[in-house]
Design a protein around this motif. Structure first.
Motif, mmCIF file in Angstrom:
data_model
loop_
_atom_site.group_PDB
_atom_site.id
_atom_site.type_symbol
_atom_site.label_atom_id
_atom_site.label_comp_id
_atom_site.label_asym_id
_atom_site.label_seq_id
_atom_site.Cartn_x
_atom_site.Cartn_y
_atom_site.Cartn_z
ATOM 1 N N ILE A 1 -42.342 14.722 63.503
ATOM 2 C CA ILE A 1 -41.468 13.579 63.227
ATOM 3 C C ILE A 1 -42.032 12.279 63.799
ATOM 4 O O ILE A 1 -41.374 11.242 63.739
ATOM 5 N N LYS A 2 -43.250 12.339 64.329
ATOM 6 C CA LYS A 2 -43.885 11.103 64.792
ATOM 7 C C LYS A 2 -44.374 10.329 63.582
ATOM 8 O O LYS A 2 -45.046 10.884 62.712
ATOM 9 N N LEU A 3 -44.024 9.049 63.534
ATOM 10 C CA LEU A 3 -44.344 8.211 62.383
ATOM 11 C C LEU A 3 -45.360 7.148 62.762
ATOM 12 O O LEU A 3 -45.433 6.733 63.912
ATOM 13 N N ASN A 4 -46.119 6.700 61.772
ATOM 14 C CA ASN A 4 -47.089 5.634 61.981
ATOM 15 C C ASN A 4 -46.377 4.298 61.783
ATOM 16 O O ASN A 4 -46.316 3.772 60.676
ATOM 17 N N ASN A 5 -45.820 3.758 62.869
ATOM 18 C CA ASN A 5 -45.042 2.521 62.796
ATOM 19 C C ASN A 5 -45.883 1.306 62.432
ATOM 20 O O ASN A 5 -45.331 0.267 62.059
ATOM 21 N N GLU A 6 -47.203 1.415 62.507
ATOM 22 C CA GLU A 6 -48.077 0.306 62.094
ATOM 23 C C GLU A 6 -47.986 0.056 60.588
ATOM 24 O O GLU A 6 -48.351 -1.010 60.110
ATOM 25 N N LEU A 7 -47.482 1.044 59.833
ATOM 26 C CA LEU A 7 -47.353 0.898 58.381
ATOM 27 C C LEU A 7 -45.999 0.335 57.963
ATOM 28 O O LEU A 7 -45.793 0.048 56.779
ATOM 29 N N ASP A 8 -45.064 0.172 58.901
ATOM 30 C CA ASP A 8 -43.739 -0.327 58.554
ATOM 31 C C ASP A 8 -43.829 -1.746 57.999
ATOM 32 O O ASP A 8 -44.364 -2.647 58.640
ATOM 33 N N GLY A 9 -43.336 -1.923 56.772
ATOM 34 C CA GLY A 9 -43.341 -3.235 56.132
ATOM 35 C C GLY A 9 -44.615 -3.569 55.379
ATOM 36 O O GLY A 9 -44.734 -4.654 54.821
ATOM 37 N N VAL A 10 -45.558 -2.635 55.321
ATOM 38 C CA VAL A 10 -46.836 -2.874 54.637
ATOM 39 C C VAL A 10 -46.692 -2.529 53.151
ATOM 40 O O VAL A 10 -46.073 -1.532 52.784
ATOM 41 N N PHE A 11 -47.276 -3.378 52.288
ATOM 42 C CA PHE A 11 -47.308 -3.115 50.852
ATOM 43 C C PHE A 11 -48.424 -2.101 50.610
ATOM 44 O O PHE A 11 -49.591 -2.405 50.824
ATOM 45 N N VAL A 12 -48.055 -0.867 50.215
ATOM 46 C CA VAL A 12 -49.017 0.228 50.093
ATOM 47 C C VAL A 12 -49.065 0.766 48.668
ATOM 48 O O VAL A 12 -48.161 0.547 47.866
ATOM 49 N N LYS A 13 -50.120 1.514 48.424
ATOM 50 C CA LYS A 13 -50.280 2.299 47.201
ATOM 51 C C LYS A 13 -50.737 3.672 47.668
ATOM 52 O O LYS A 13 -51.738 3.787 48.384
ATOM 53 N N MET A 14 -49.972 4.709 47.287
ATOM 54 C CA MET A 14 -50.342 6.056 47.730
ATOM 55 C C MET A 14 -50.103 7.082 46.628
ATOM 56 O O MET A 14 -49.221 6.909 45.801
ATOM 57 N N PRO A 15 -50.906 8.145 46.643
ATOM 58 C CA PRO A 15 -50.762 9.184 45.629
ATOM 59 C C PRO A 15 -49.784 10.261 46.080
ATOM 60 O O PRO A 15 -49.477 10.384 47.262
ATOM 61 N N GLY A 16 -49.308 11.041 45.126
ATOM 62 C CA GLY A 16 -48.455 12.171 45.462
ATOM 63 C C GLY A 16 -47.838 12.780 44.216
ATOM 64 O O GLY A 16 -48.231 12.467 43.089
ATOM 65 N N PHE A 17 -46.854 13.644 44.470
ATOM 66 C CA PHE A 17 -46.152 14.350 43.404
ATOM 67 C C PHE A 17 -44.652 14.128 43.551
ATOM 68 O O PHE A 17 -44.159 13.902 44.653
ATOM 69 N N VAL A 18 -43.931 14.231 42.443
ATOM 70 C CA VAL A 18 -42.501 13.936 42.383
ATOM 71 C C VAL A 18 -41.668 15.193 42.589
ATOM 72 O O VAL A 18 -41.883 16.202 41.922
ATOM 73 N N VAL A 19 -40.681 15.092 43.494
ATOM 74 C CA VAL A 19 -39.596 16.067 43.582
ATOM 75 C C VAL A 19 -38.320 15.256 43.353
ATOM 76 O O VAL A 19 -37.916 14.484 44.221
ATOM 77 N N PRO A 20 -37.705 15.379 42.158
ATOM 78 C CA PRO A 20 -36.618 14.471 41.779
ATOM 79 C C PRO A 20 -35.321 14.703 42.544
ATOM 80 O O PRO A 20 -34.984 15.838 42.884
ATOM 81 N N PHE A 21 -34.614 13.593 42.795
ATOM 82 C CA PHE A 21 -33.252 13.631 43.339
ATOM 83 C C PHE A 21 -32.267 13.164 42.273
ATOM 84 O O PHE A 21 -31.368 13.884 41.904
ATOM 85 N N ASP A 22 -32.438 11.924 41.811
ATOM 86 C CA ASP A 22 -31.525 11.349 40.825
ATOM 87 C C ASP A 22 -32.261 11.151 39.503
ATOM 88 O O ASP A 22 -33.308 10.513 39.465
ATOM 89 N N MET A 23 -31.660 11.710 38.455
ATOM 90 C CA MET A 23 -32.276 11.623 37.140
ATOM 91 C C MET A 23 -31.188 11.288 36.122
ATOM 92 O O MET A 23 -30.066 11.766 36.243
ATOM 93 N N ASN A 24 -31.545 10.449 35.150
ATOM 94 C CA ASN A 24 -30.636 10.162 34.045
ATOM 95 C C ASN A 24 -31.428 10.269 32.747
ATOM 96 O O ASN A 24 -32.570 10.741 32.763
ATOM 97 N N ALA A 25 -30.849 9.830 31.647
ATOM 98 C CA ALA A 25 -31.511 9.945 30.341
ATOM 99 C C ALA A 25 -32.828 9.172 30.288
ATOM 100 O O ALA A 25 -33.718 9.516 29.519
#
Length: 166
Positions: A66-90
């Motif tokens: 649960i240790k986070l990299n606080n140096e990234l807080d507020g930074v405009f980033v681009k990162m890769p990954g995969f989707v696990v959906p929570f909210d979906m509509n049409a």
């Protein structure tokens, strides 16, 4: 001849241009960047227990998970990954968990909080592209929060989502 008001308007525009260019600069990050420096990846996952009834392994994350990299807080980033959906509509998915590998959190225990990013997007991601690897761009925030699938350590209000090209 340029009057004083015009000169001031031109000068203020010239001074704000570098700030606007700086604000639009995106920092491309990887999942390793989400782990604070000095915390080896091998130390974010503690021991675990085998659930013989459900035939699954339940990891026990220590405080490094649960240790986070606080140096990234507020930074405009681009990162890769995969989707696990929570909210979906049409129109598609409007909120999801960005995970480091396909299938994370679905049939396996979730990765630790510092390897999960909660994403909200005003422009829905197409539901027929859920298995695609994607790039997400936006302002990254560091904050632990609980979801139905696991605790996330980061969140992004997505400005842009696109298919990750290999």
């Amino acid at each position: 001849m340029v009057n004083r008001r015009t000169a001031l308007a031109l000068l203020s525009g010239a001074l704000s241009a570098p700030q606007a260019a700086f604000a639009a600069t995106v920092r491309e990050i990887t999942w390793d960047d989400l782990i604070p420096s000095g915390v080896p990846y091998s130390e974010i996952i503690g021991e675990g227990d085998m659930d013989a009834v459900n035939d699954t392994w339940n990891p026990i994350y220590d405080e490094n998970g649960i240790k986070l990299n606080n140096e990234l807080d507020g930074v405009f980033v681009k990162m890769p990954g995969f989707v696990v959906p929570f909210d979906m509509n049409a129109d598609g998915v409007t909120s999801f968990m960005l995970v480091p590998y396909v299938g994370a959190c679905i049939h396996t225990p979730p990765p630790p909080a510092n390897q999960l990013v909660f994403v909200n997007t005003a422009k829905p991601w197409p539901a027929d592209q859920l298995w695609q690897a994607i790039w997400v761009s936006g302002i990254l925030r560091t904050k632990l929060q609980s979801t139905g699938l696991g605790q996330t350590g980061y969140s992004i209000a997505a400005d842009n989502i696109e298919v990750y090209e290999w």
